[in-house]
Design a protein around this motif. Structure first.
Motif, mmCIF file in Angstrom:
data_model
loop_
_atom_site.group_PDB
_atom_site.id
_atom_site.type_symbol
_atom_site.label_atom_id
_atom_site.label_comp_id
_atom_site.label_asym_id
_atom_site.label_seq_id
_atom_site.Cartn_x
_atom_site.Cartn_y
_atom_site.Cartn_z
ATOM 1 N N UNK A 2 57.957 42.852 52.534
ATOM 2 C CA UNK A 2 57.282 43.923 51.806
ATOM 3 C C UNK A 2 56.123 44.475 52.625
ATOM 4 N N UNK A 3 55.837 45.734 52.371
ATOM 5 C CA UNK A 3 54.710 46.369 53.068
ATOM 6 C C UNK A 3 53.374 45.941 52.464
ATOM 7 N N UNK A 4 53.432 45.191 51.374
ATOM 8 C CA UNK A 4 52.198 44.753 50.725
ATOM 9 C C UNK A 4 51.322 43.993 51.713
ATOM 10 N N UNK A 7 49.976 46.291 54.460
ATOM 11 C CA UNK A 7 48.913 47.143 53.931
ATOM 12 C C UNK A 7 47.628 46.339 53.737
ATOM 13 N N UNK A 289 46.678 57.113 45.472
ATOM 14 C CA UNK A 289 47.963 57.625 45.958
ATOM 15 C C UNK A 289 49.091 56.676 45.559
ATOM 16 N N UNK A 290 48.813 55.376 45.728
ATOM 17 C CA UNK A 290 49.825 54.394 45.317
ATOM 18 C C UNK A 290 50.168 54.568 43.844
ATOM 19 N N UNK A 291 49.124 54.755 43.036
ATOM 20 C CA UNK A 291 49.365 54.944 41.598
ATOM 21 C C UNK A 291 50.144 56.245 41.376
ATOM 22 N N UNK A 293 52.249 57.748 43.294
ATOM 23 C CA UNK A 293 53.665 57.696 43.670
ATOM 24 C C UNK A 293 54.430 56.682 42.818
ATOM 25 N N UNK A 294 53.749 56.163 41.799
ATOM 26 C CA UNK A 294 54.455 55.346 40.811
ATOM 27 C C UNK A 294 54.358 53.854 41.013
ATOM 28 N N UNK A 295 53.394 53.443 41.815
ATOM 29 C CA UNK A 295 53.216 52.024 42.075
ATOM 30 C C UNK A 295 52.851 51.281 40.786
ATOM 31 N N UNK A 296 53.402 50.107 40.603
ATOM 32 C CA UNK A 296 53.037 49.323 39.420
ATOM 33 C C UNK A 296 51.663 48.694 39.654
ATOM 34 N N UNK A 297 51.015 48.331 38.556
ATOM 35 C CA UNK A 297 49.731 47.636 38.681
ATOM 36 C C UNK A 297 49.890 46.371 39.505
ATOM 37 N N UNK A 299 51.833 45.643 41.942
ATOM 38 C CA UNK A 299 51.891 45.906 43.388
ATOM 39 C C UNK A 299 50.473 46.079 43.939
ATOM 40 N N UNK A 367 41.771 49.521 38.538
ATOM 41 C CA UNK A 367 42.401 49.758 37.236
ATOM 42 C C UNK A 367 41.856 51.048 36.617
#
Lengths: 377, 240
Positions: A2-4, A7, A289-291, A293-297, A299, A367
Motif C-alpha cells: 500500500x502507498x500508506x 506516504x 485531497x485524500x478526503x 478523492x474518497x479516502x476512508x477515515x 486510510x 477529522x
C-alpha cells in the motif's frame, strides 16, 4: 504494498529538521524513562543483594524489621528453640551493624559489618578475586570489595586497618559487592563481628534457616512463628519484597524515580504530539485531497498512526543504543542502572503507546478537515 | 437517451450563518449524462464551485436532492459520501493538489490505493494512464520536476485511473498557459467521449467553449436557460 507506508514515511522524512526534533524528543523521553526505571530496578536489586546471596530457606528477623539493614536484635537462644522444630536442618546467625574503620593514616570512615559463619552455611562474601574464605577464619581477618580500596585506605590482601580499636587485616577481596548506602560492606567471621559493632554477646541480627530435604516450607515457617515470639519468619522472596518496599517506597526513593519516569512520558508525549500535529497541519491540503478523492477515515488514520509508529521505532532504537551505553557506563558505579529484556519490551510498548496517543491530536485535526477546502485553493 | 449519471433536483445551498448568510445555490435542476463534456461558466461568486462541491458530494445541499449513479446523497454520513466519491467521482482541481512526496505514477496509483487496488496490476494501470495523458516518460518524476501542464495531466490521470462515472473539474486550466489549457481540455473531452463519462468543467475561460458538448451558465446561484453550443452545433452540422 500500500502507498500508506510510502506516504507516511515520505511525509515524515520530508521535513528533516522537524523529524530530528521529534526524534530528539522521543529519545530524551525514552532515555529518561529508561534511566529512571533502570535505577528503580538497579536499586531494587541492590537492596536485596545480601538476601539474594544468603543460603537460606527462611529468614528469622526481628518483629518490625523492614529490611536486611534493620538493626533490631534477636536473642541467640532463639537458635536453640528453632533447631528443635521438625524439618529444620540448621540455623545460622548473622550480625550486622555500622562501625568506624580507621585507615592506616588515622582518618575514619564508616563501614557496614556483616558477620556470619564463614565455614558453614552462613552469609559469605561472593565474587572473590583475591584471598579465600578459609583465610577469613583467623581473628581480625576481613573481606572488603576492591571498589572501596581508596575509601578504606587498603590496597589488597594483607593490608591492615582498625575497626573499633581492633586490628583487622584484609584476607579476601571481592569484586562488585557494593552498597546502595555507599557505606562499604566488610565481611567477617561471626565470632568477631559483634566486637566490631559493639553488639552484646548473646545478640544477633537475623537467623538463616535451612530446611531438611522434603520439609514443608509453609508448615515449618508457621511452626517457627508459633514457637518464637517477637520475630518474623519470612521466605527469601518475602524478605526481598519487604526490603524493596521499605527502601523504594518507605523512603520515597521509588516514587521519586516513578515521578521522573512519568515526567519523561509526559514530555515525550507532548513533543511528539506537537510535532505530529504541526506536520499534519502542514499537510492538511493533502489530507483534504485524500478526503476529496474518497479516502476512508481509516486510510487517513493509518497514514498518521504509521508516522507515529515510525517515530516510535526509530526513536526507540536510538534511545536503546544510548540506554545500553548508560548501562555500560554505570555498571561499576555505586548504583548501576539495570535494564532487563522485560524492561526493554515494556519501554518499547510505552514508546509506541506514547506516539500513538500523540497521533490522536493530529487525527482530531484531520477529522475536522472539510474536503471542500481543496476547491477553494 | 442515456440515463443521467448525476442528477440534481431543486438543489439550494445556504452558506454562512447570521448576517453572513448567503444563498449560494437556488433551486438548481441539472442532469449530467455520460459521453458529454459540460462546461459550467459564470462570474466570480456566482456559485460555480459551490455547485461543483454539492454535485461532488463534498457539500450537502440545504434543500433538494442529489443522486450519483442512482445513489441518493440525502442524509448520507461523511463516510458514505466518501464512498460515493470513491466509487463514482474523479476530481481535477485548479491547483492540482498532487502529493509532493509521491512520484507521478504514485500520485495516480493513490486513487487506486484508497480503493484497495494494489500490487502489480495497480502499477500497470498507473503506467497506462500516464501514457494516456501523454506522460509515459514521467513515471518517476516528482511534482516539483513537472511543469504546470504536466502536473494537471497527472491530476487528470489520478481522476480517471479508477474509471469513475463522472469527472468534476474545477478550473482545470486556470493555472496553465493557453497551449497547456487546450491540451488538458482535449484530454478531458476525449475521456468523456471515448469512455462514456460525464465530465463537468467549471471555468472562466471562454476559449474552452469549443470543447463543450453543453454549456451551462450560472448567475447569483441560479442556472440560466441553456443555450446550444454554437461551435459544437457547427461540428455536428459539419459532420452531418
Amino acid at each position: 504494498m500500500s502507498l500508506v507506508f510510502t506516504l507516511a514515511s515520505r511525509n515524515l522524512f520530508q521535513d528533516r529538521l522537524r523529524f530530528v526534533a521529534t526524534l530528539i524528543g522521543i529519545v530524551f523521553s525514552v532515555v529518561l524513562v529508561m534511566v529512571q526505571m533502570g535505577l528503580y530496578f538497579g536499586f531494587g536489586r541492590m537492596v536485596t543483594t545480601m538476601i539474594d546471596h544468603a543460603p537460606a530457606d527462611l529468614w528469622i528477623v526481628a518483629k518490625g524489621a523492614k529490611s536486611f539493614e534493620d538493626l533490631s536484635l534477636l536473642d541467640m537462644q532463639t537458635r536453640d528453640k528453632v533447631l528443635t522444630i521438625n524439618g529444620v536442618a540448621g540455623v545460622t546467625p548473622v550480625v550486622i551493624g555500622f562501625a568506624d574503620w580507621r585507615l592506616p593514616e588515622g582518618s575514619m570512615t564508616p563501614v557496614f559489618v556483616v558477620g556470619s559463619d564463614l565455614k558453614d552455611d552462613g552469609l559469605k562474601p561472593w565474587h572473590l578475586v583475591a584471598g579465600s574464605l578459609q583465610a577469613l577464619t583467623p581473628p581480625g581477618a576481613v573481606a572488603v570489595d576492591r571498589t572501596y580500596f581508596d575509601r578504606l585506605g587498603v590496597s589488597g590482601v594483607g593490608s591492615t586497618a582498625e575497626i573499633r580499636g581492633h586490628q583487622v587485616k584484609v584476607a579476601a577481596v571481592t569484586d562488585g559487592i557494593r552498597s546502595f548506602t555507599t557505606t562499604p560492606y566488610v565481611f567477617t567471621n561471626l565470632d568477631y563481628a559483634g566486637a566490631y559493632i559493639g553488639l552484646p554477646a548473646n545478640k544477633v541480627s537475623h537467623f538463616l534457616v535451612r530446611l531438611k530435604p522434603g520439609a514443608d516450607l509453609d508448615h515449618v515457617r508457621q511452626e517457627i512463628q508459633s514457637a518464637v515470639s517477637g520475630v518474623q519468619v519470612l521466605t527469601p522472596d518475602q524478605f526481598k519484597q519487604k526490603s524493596r518496599n521499605y527502601w523504594l517506597f518507605g523512603t520515597g526513593a521509588g516514587m521519586a524515580l516513578f515521578a521522573g519516569a512519568l515526567l519523561g512520558v509526559i514530555v515525550g508525549t507532548v513533543i511528539v504530539a506537537q510535532t505530529l500535529y504541526s506536520s499534519t497541519k502542514d499537510h492538511l491540503y493533502e489530507f483534504a485531497t485524500l478526503r476529496a478523492i474518497g479516502c476512508s477515515n481509516r486510510y487517513i488514520y493509518t497514514v498518521i498512526i504509521l508516522q507515529a509508529l515510525l517515530n516510535a521505532v526509530i526513536g526507540f532504537l536510538l534511545a536503546a543504543i544510548i540506554g545500553f551505553a548508560v548501562v555500560e557506563f554505570t555498571a561499576r558505579s555505586a548504583l548501576p542502572i539495570v535494564i532487563s529484556n522485560d524492561l526493554m519490551f515494556g519501554l518499547f510498548g510505552l514508546t509506541v503507546v506514547m506516539c500513538i496517543a500523540s497521533a490522536l491530536v493530529a487525527i482530531t485535526r484531520v477529522v475536522r478537515t472539510d474536503p471542500v477546502m481543496v476547491m477553494s485553493r | 437517451m442515456n440515463e443521467p449519471i448525476v442528477e440534481a433536483r431543486n438543489v439550494s445551498k445556504t452558506l454562512g450563518t447570521g448576517a453572513a448568510k448567503v444563498k449560494a445555490l437556488k433551486h438548481i435542476d441539472l442532469s449530467l449524462e455520460g459521453g458529454k463534456l459540460t462546461v459550467l461558466m459564470g462570474p466570480s461568486g456566482s456559485g460555480k464551485t459551490t455547485l461543483l462541491s454539492v454535485l461532488g458530494c463534498m457539500l450537502a445541499p440545504s434543500e433538494g436532492t442529489v443522486r450519483i449513479c442512482g445513489s441518493s446523497t440525502d442524509g448520507a454520513s461523511r463516510e458514505r459520501l466518501a464512498k460515493i466519491r470513491r466509487d463514482h467521482i474523479g476530481f481535477v482541481f485548479q491547483s492540482f493538489h498532487l502529493f509532493p512526496t509521491l512520484t507521478a505514477a504514485e500520485n495516480i496509483r493513490l486513487a487506486l490505493d484508497v480503493r484497495g487496488e494494489r500490487g502489480a496490476r495497480a502499477r500497470t494501470r498507473a503506467r497506462e494512464v500516464l501514457t494516456r495523458v501523454g506522460l509515459p516518460h514521467k513515471i518517476k518524476a516528482f511534482p516539483r520536476d513537472l511543469s504546470g501542464g504536466e502536473q494537471q495531466r497527472v491530476a487528470i490521470g489520478r481522476a480517471i485511473v479508477a474509471e469513475p462515472s463522472v469527472i468534476l473539474a474545477d478550473e482545470p486550466t486556470a493555472a496553465l498557459d493557453g497551449e497547456n489549457g487546450q491540451a488538458v481540455m482535449g484530454i478531458l473531452s476525449a475521456i468523456a467521449k471515448e469512455q462514456n463519462r460525464a465530465v463537468l468543467v467549471v471555468t472562466h475561460d471562454t476559449r474552452l467553449i469549443g470543447f463543450a458538448d453543453r454549456i451551462l451558465r450560472i448567475e447569483d446561484g441560479a442556472l440560466q436557460p441553456e443555450e446550444p453550443n454554437r461551435s459544437n452545433v457547427y461540428q455536428i452540422r459539419s459532420s452531418a
